[in-house]
Design an enzyme around this catalytic site. Structure first.
Site, PDB file in Angstrom:
ATOM      1  N   CYS A  63      -0.351  -6.583  -1.336  1.00 10.51           N
ATOM      2  CA  CYS A  63       0.982  -5.999  -1.476  1.00 10.51           C
ATOM      3  C   CYS A  63       1.217  -4.897  -0.441  1.00 10.51           C
ATOM      4  O   CYS A  63       0.580  -3.839  -0.495  1.00 10.51           O
ATOM      5  CB  CYS A  63       1.128  -5.448  -2.899  1.00 10.51           C
ATOM      6  SG  CYS A  63       2.565  -4.407  -3.164  1.00 10.51           S
ATOM      7  N   CYS A  66       2.413  -1.569  -1.896  1.00  9.79           N
ATOM      8  CA  CYS A  66       1.302  -0.896  -2.581  1.00  9.79           C
ATOM      9  C   CYS A  66       0.484  -0.071  -1.588  1.00  9.79           C
ATOM     10  O   CYS A  66       0.101   1.069  -1.870  1.00  9.79           O
ATOM     11  CB  CYS A  66       0.385  -1.905  -3.265  1.00  9.79           C
ATOM     12  SG  CYS A  66       1.160  -2.825  -4.598  1.00  9.79           S
TER      13      CYS A  66
END
Length: 152
Positions: A63, A66
């Protein structure tokens, strides 16, 4: 056991993932940022039994947002050293936690107070917005985030 440099005296300290109270520098006794990783097997001990409010980062290695929000979360943990604990959970390695917290998108951030979820946010945000969200969430659940009551 991970190490962290004291922001006050720059000494390196070992900080356990789970312990009573909150970590302090062995040299100058200043509060240390508490950043730990947890998974399905140790989440209860590391996050839910923590004496401090816990900011949980449910993330994934694949991600991009993230990876972008991680330094901001670590900065919030440093800014609120002695008042919060940051616990990072890789949802790919911890599918039971991802199901338990009904993670639909990452990053998903939770605030746990005495093991009870009190706030939730999905998506990346800059450090100042995260700091404000954490402060407001803590104020709503137990009093001002800048209060040091309850910390040894």
């Amino acid at each position: 056991m991970p190490t962290v440099a004291c922001t006050n005296c720059c000494r390196t300290n070992r900080v356990p993932a789970a312990a009573e109270g909150s970590p302090r520098c062995g040299n100058c006794r200043a509060p240390l940022p508490w950043i730990a990783e947890a998974g399905d097997a140790d989440f209860g001990e590391v996050a839910e039994q923590a004496s401090l409010p816990v900011l949980v980062d449910l993330w994934a290695t694949w991600c991009g947002p993230c990876r972008m929000v991680s330094p901001a979360l670590e900065q919030v943990a440093k800014d609120l050293a002695g008042r919060i604990k940051l616990v990072k959970v890789d949802i790919d390695k911890s599918p039971a936690l991802a199901r338990r917290f009904e993670v639909q998108a990452v990053p998903t951030l939770l605030i746990l107070d005495r093991g009870r979820p009190v706030a939730r946010q999905t998506g990346a945000a800059p450090a100042n917005a995260l700091r404000r969200w954490v402060g407001e969430s803590l104020s709503a659940s137990r009093g001002p985030a800048d209060s040091t009551s309850g910390s040894p």
